[in-house]
Design an enzyme around this catalytic site. Structure first.
Site, PDB file in Angstrom:
ATOM      1  N   LYS A 128      22.061  55.410  61.739  1.00 28.35           N
ATOM      2  CA  LYS A 128      23.123  54.732  62.411  1.00 28.35           C
ATOM      3  C   LYS A 128      23.316  53.329  61.702  1.00 28.35           C
ATOM      4  O   LYS A 128      22.715  52.348  62.023  1.00 28.35           O
ATOM      5  CB  LYS A 128      23.259  54.359  63.953  1.00 28.35           C
ATOM      6  CG  LYS A 128      24.408  54.123  64.488  1.00 28.35           C
ATOM      7  CD  LYS A 128      24.276  53.231  65.742  1.00 28.35           C
ATOM      8  CE  LYS A 128      24.162  51.665  65.317  1.00 28.35           C
ATOM      9  NZ  LYS A 128      25.369  51.103  64.768  1.00 28.35           N
ATOM     10  N   GLU A 206      12.122  45.324  63.307  1.00 25.08           N
ATOM     11  CA  GLU A 206      11.972  44.238  62.150  1.00 25.08           C
ATOM     12  C   GLU A 206      13.255  43.393  62.819  1.00 25.08           C
ATOM     13  O   GLU A 206      14.535  43.521  62.763  1.00 25.08           O
ATOM     14  CB  GLU A 206      12.374  44.601  60.980  1.00 25.08           C
ATOM     15  CG  GLU A 206      11.996  43.625  59.939  1.00 25.08           C
ATOM     16  CD  GLU A 206      13.241  42.758  59.359  1.00 25.08           C
ATOM     17  OE1 GLU A 206      13.331  41.684  59.758  1.00 25.08           O
ATOM     18  OE2 GLU A 206      13.837  43.430  58.373  1.00 25.08           O
ATOM     19  N   CYS A 240      17.342  37.815  57.386  1.00 27.83           N
ATOM     20  CA  CYS A 240      16.343  37.275  58.146  1.00 27.83           C
ATOM     21  C   CYS A 240      15.478  36.748  57.791  1.00 27.83           C
ATOM     22  O   CYS A 240      14.712  36.226  58.685  1.00 27.83           O
ATOM     23  CB  CYS A 240      16.073  38.872  58.935  1.00 27.83           C
ATOM     24  SG  CYS A 240      15.454  40.004  57.639  1.00 27.83           S
ATOM     25  N   GLU A 338      18.226  30.894  65.288  1.00 25.20           N
ATOM     26  CA  GLU A 338      18.678  31.150  64.046  1.00 25.20           C
ATOM     27  C   GLU A 338      20.098  31.086  63.667  1.00 25.20           C
ATOM     28  O   GLU A 338      21.061  31.689  64.376  1.00 25.20           O
ATOM     29  CB  GLU A 338      18.071  32.607  63.929  1.00 25.20           C
ATOM     30  CG  GLU A 338      18.332  33.074  62.312  1.00 25.20           C
ATOM     31  CD  GLU A 338      17.761  34.757  62.270  1.00 25.20           C
ATOM     32  OE1 GLU A 338      17.300  34.967  61.166  1.00 25.20           O
ATOM     33  OE2 GLU A 338      17.656  35.360  63.245  1.00 25.20           O
TER      34      GLU A 338
END
Length: 435
Positions: A128, A206, A240, A338
């Site tokens: 997906k 992750e 990331c 973040e």
């Protein structure tokens, strides 16, 4: 798609490893033959500069090459038995159907890093892709067909933003799915973990990062500036493992900030991703731009100074100037969350212990970076940083041979490397008695 993957799994899992390896190898070769077109799809989908998109395709293909080789190295064990009439074996077998849920920032590499390992292990997959970048996943599917990977082994389910949550829930709760692998935000990862718990699925997560970049007084400042530029502004700060917090020791703080600002102004060029001189494309959407603006406004309201940048670029609403802030404190939003954008906040610190404490104060721990020329300090800090990956005098650390993943709320499991295939294998103990 799940049912089709399940039905295809028996035959794919029973294929000799050499045949699975050959399919993956051919898929890799086709990616390399079509790398220019694949890169253009990425730039069209998420705005990434074409040069970076080309780099992603080579990186992406390398996972298929790597796991084509690892497919033939899935070794079991023979264990010395405690009784004379027994023999003890350990087999490694594919877990089954793996649901692969991937993000928009690396729409090709985040698929192959997971799918390469899964297919090498003998699993089948349902991918997906992110709603912003479905075309890269579909292009990989076309090349998988051309490579001779059997129908039903690699499946893609694109969906709208509206349907994303529902599709994710189905993939995480369907009893025919044995494994979930997700790259994305920590908040979404926690939701998927709850769904997966109902049927006790294997999971790889992750998740978000909040990478510190520490520059000690002993560092080579020019090297640190070059590493900072690469670590922070790749993909316009939308990775990331991007640095989110710069911690610079007081002795070299002013020199670092001055040189970093000059490098940003000289070397970074905002523009259309298809323009050869562009290094900074647009952010993925207006919501992403608004978050950057929010972090800057909050920091300035608490006393931070804008050294360079600080506002939307004149090119359009999704473009933002590469920004550097100084006089930043740990109370500011940009050091607590973040940002996922082209914002570099710099915090001044005095001692090594202070820097490590600030770095480790986060509830996530994906990547961390530091610059030092002191061998003793290098060992201490590398061991003390609470992250899954450490760059020492290096701002770009991702590599197919190396284990990618984090600690704390940055995730579960590792991708790439010799460890990556273990995430898709079950260990079966076989006891032969009556011998």
């Amino acid at each position: 798609a799940v049912r089709v993957a399940h039905e295809a799994g028996a035959a794919w899992g029973r294929l000799p490893a050499k045949e699975r390896s050959a399919c993956l190898r051919r898929w890799y070769e086709l990616m390399m033959e079509n790398k220019e077109e694949l890169a253009r799809i990425i730039t069209a989908e998420n705005g990434k500069p074409l040069k970076e998109a080309q780099g992603e395709i080579v990186y992406s293909a390398s996972f298929l090459e790597w796991f084509a080789e690892e497919a033939r190295r899935i070794y079991g064990d023979v264990i010395p038995a405690s009784a004379k009439d027994r023999r003890v074996l350990v087999l490694k077998q594919p877990v089954g159907v793996a649901a692969i849920i991937t993000p928009w920032n690396f729409p090709s590499a985040m698929i192959t890093r997971k799918v390469g390992a899964a297919l090498a292990a003998g699993c089948t997959v349902v991918v997906k892709p992110a709603e912003d970048t479905p075309l890269s996943a579909l292009a990989l599917g076309e090349l998988a067909n051309q490579a001779g990977i059997p129908a039903g082994v690699y499946n893609v389910v694109p969906c709208s933003r509206k349907q994303t949550a529902a599709v994710g829930e189905v993939l995480c709760t369907d009893p025919l799915v044995s494994k979930i692998s997700f790259t994305g935000s920590t908040a979404t990862g926690k939701i998927l973990l709850k769904h997966a718990a109902g049927t006790v699925k294997r999971v790889s997560m992750e998740l978000g990062g909040h990478a510190p970049f520490i520059v000690f007084d002993s560092a080579n400042v020019d090297q640190a500036v070059a590493g900072a530029l690469a670590s922070k502004y790749r993909n316009s700060g939308q990775t990331c493992v991007c640095t989110n917090r710069f911690l610079v020791q007081k002795g070299i703080h002013d020199e670092f900030v001055e040189k970093f600002a000059k490098a940003i102004e000289k070397e970074l060029h905002v523009g259309n991703g298809f323009d050869a001189k562009t290094t900074q494309g647009p952010l993925i959407n207006e919501k992403a731009v608004e978050k950057v603006e929010k972090h800057i406004k909050d920091a300035v309201s608490q006393g931070a100074s804008i050294v360079t940048g600080g506002k939307r670029h004149s090119l359009g609403k999704n473009f933002f100037e590469p920004t550097l802030l100084s006089n930043v404190t740990t109370k500011m939003l940009c050091t607590q969350e973040e940002t996922f954008g082209p914002l570099a906040p710099v915090i001044r610190f005095e001692t090594e212990a202070e820097a490590v404490a600030i770095a480790n104060a986060a509830n996530v721990g994906l990547a961390g970076y530091f610059y030092s020329q002191d061998p003793a300090q290098i060992w201490r800090v590398a061991e003390h940083l609470e992250v899954g990956m450490v760059g020492v005098n290096e701002g770009i650390i991702s590599s197919v041979e190396c284990p990618f993943g984090g600690v704390k709320e940055s995730g579960l499991g590792r991708e790439g490397s010799k460890y990556g295939i273990d995430e898709y294998l079950e260990i079966k103990y076989v006891c032969l008695g009556g011998l």
